[in-house]
Design an enzyme around this catalytic site. Structure first.
Site, PDB file in Angstrom:
ATOM      1  N   TYR A 135      -2.329  -0.719   9.888  1.00  0.00           N
ATOM      2  CA  TYR A 135      -2.298  -1.084   8.475  1.00  0.00           C
ATOM      3  C   TYR A 135      -1.014  -0.599   7.819  1.00  0.00           C
ATOM      4  O   TYR A 135      -0.322  -1.367   7.128  1.00  0.00           O
ATOM      5  CB  TYR A 135      -3.518  -0.485   7.777  1.00  0.00           C
ATOM      6  CG  TYR A 135      -3.636  -0.824   6.319  1.00  0.00           C
ATOM      7  CD1 TYR A 135      -4.087  -2.076   5.909  1.00  0.00           C
ATOM      8  CD2 TYR A 135      -3.323   0.115   5.337  1.00  0.00           C
ATOM      9  CE1 TYR A 135      -4.218  -2.383   4.558  1.00  0.00           C
ATOM     10  CE2 TYR A 135      -3.457  -0.174   3.993  1.00  0.00           C
ATOM     11  CZ  TYR A 135      -3.901  -1.429   3.610  1.00  0.00           C
ATOM     12  OH  TYR A 135      -4.031  -1.726   2.268  1.00  0.00           O
ATOM     13  N   SER A 186       0.852  -1.190   0.000  1.00  0.00           N
ATOM     14  CA  SER A 186       0.000   0.000   0.000  1.00  0.00           C
ATOM     15  C   SER A 186       0.880   1.229   0.000  1.00  0.00           C
ATOM     16  O   SER A 186       1.977   1.219   0.570  1.00  0.00           O
ATOM     17  CB  SER A 186      -0.890   0.019   1.244  1.00  0.00           C
ATOM     18  OG  SER A 186      -1.545   1.272   1.381  1.00  0.00           O
TER      19      SER A 186
END
Length: 265
Positions: A155, A142
């Site tokens: 995350y 990401s």
């Protein structure tokens, strides 16, 4: 070589394949001639995917957090289907929370899938690829791994760990002909993205997308210079490129697919 035969005769393992980016990656490999082993914890999602590609896609339920299950699946696939040419780590989860309210169990669960799962799958695949002197491992991370995000500490940290793990693995196996790269998407039109919008109280998908594209000074978030939310297929194309012979001299690379959102910070 024709695009629809680029991966003919090759076997690709894709985790998190039941939906979103994982499903798009699996479909793209099938469209380019590969046979795909599609894995996920969501057995029903896998069945829906398999219904569209009955001939060149094998579905196998898998929890990537279980190292013994991962090793058993990879061993069985190599014994009954064939040697893996490509392994793609897409399985991922997101728990959104400010650090002050972040629960230990959510932190642990996030790392169990996003980081430990990458270790388990990559390790099992790499062990076998180095023996053959060829192979490609791609981890979908990401852009949050490269720039701070409010409410996304678990995350972002888990994805940053996955990126560095993949690079370290790539360094160790490069001399044996195995390439390891990462693809780092930004905001992408998936269930995970829509869940974030819902958590923020947005019921208007178009309005939520516009806010992401425009950015938010209050959360220190830039917008998306290209002016659009990515489609899962945009990310899949980057994965297939890095897995292909077109990228034969690329390893330890982190390819951002975020429309310029991080200004490549």
């Amino acid at each position: 070589m024709s695009p629809d035969t680029e991966f003919r005769g090759r076997l690709a393992l894709v985790t998190g394949a039941a939906r979103g980016i994982g499903a798009a990656v699996a479909r793209a490999f099938v469209a380019r001639g590969a046979h795909v082993i599609a894995t996920d914890r969501d057995a029903q999602g896998l069945d829906r995917l398999a219904a569209d590609h009955p001939d060149r896609l094998t579905v196998r339920p898998l929890d990537v957090t279980d190292p013994e299950a991962v090793e058993a699946l990879v061993a069985d696939v190599e014994r009954t289907v064939g040697p893996l040419d490509v392994a793609v780590n897409v399985a991922g989860i997101l728990h959104s929370s400010p650090v002050s309210a972040l629960r230990d169990e959510d932190w642990a669960a996030t790392f169990a899938v996003n980081t430990n799962g990458v270790l388990h799958v990559s390790r099992a695949a790499a062990r076998r690829m180095v023996e053959r002197g060829t192979g490609s491992i791609v981890t979908v991370a990401s852009n949050a791994a490269g720039i701070p995000r409010t409410g996304m500490a678990a995350y972002a940290a888990s994805k940053a760990a996955a990126v560095m793990f993949t690079k370290c693995l790539g360094l160790e196996v490069a001399a044996r002909g195995v390439r390891c790269n990462t693809v780092s998407p930004g905001s992408t039109d998936t269930d995970m993205q829509r869940a974030l919008w819902a958590e923020a109280g947005s019921t208007d998908r178009d309005a939520a997308a516009r806010r992401v594209i425009e950015g938010d000074l209050a959360t220190h978030r830039t917008g998306i210079p290209l002016g659009r939310i990515a489609a899962p297929e945009d990310v899949a194309e980057a994965v297939l490129f890095l897995a292909s012979d077109r990228a034969r001299h690329i390893t330890l690379h982190d390819l951002y697919v975020d429309g310029g959102a991080t200004l490549r910070a």
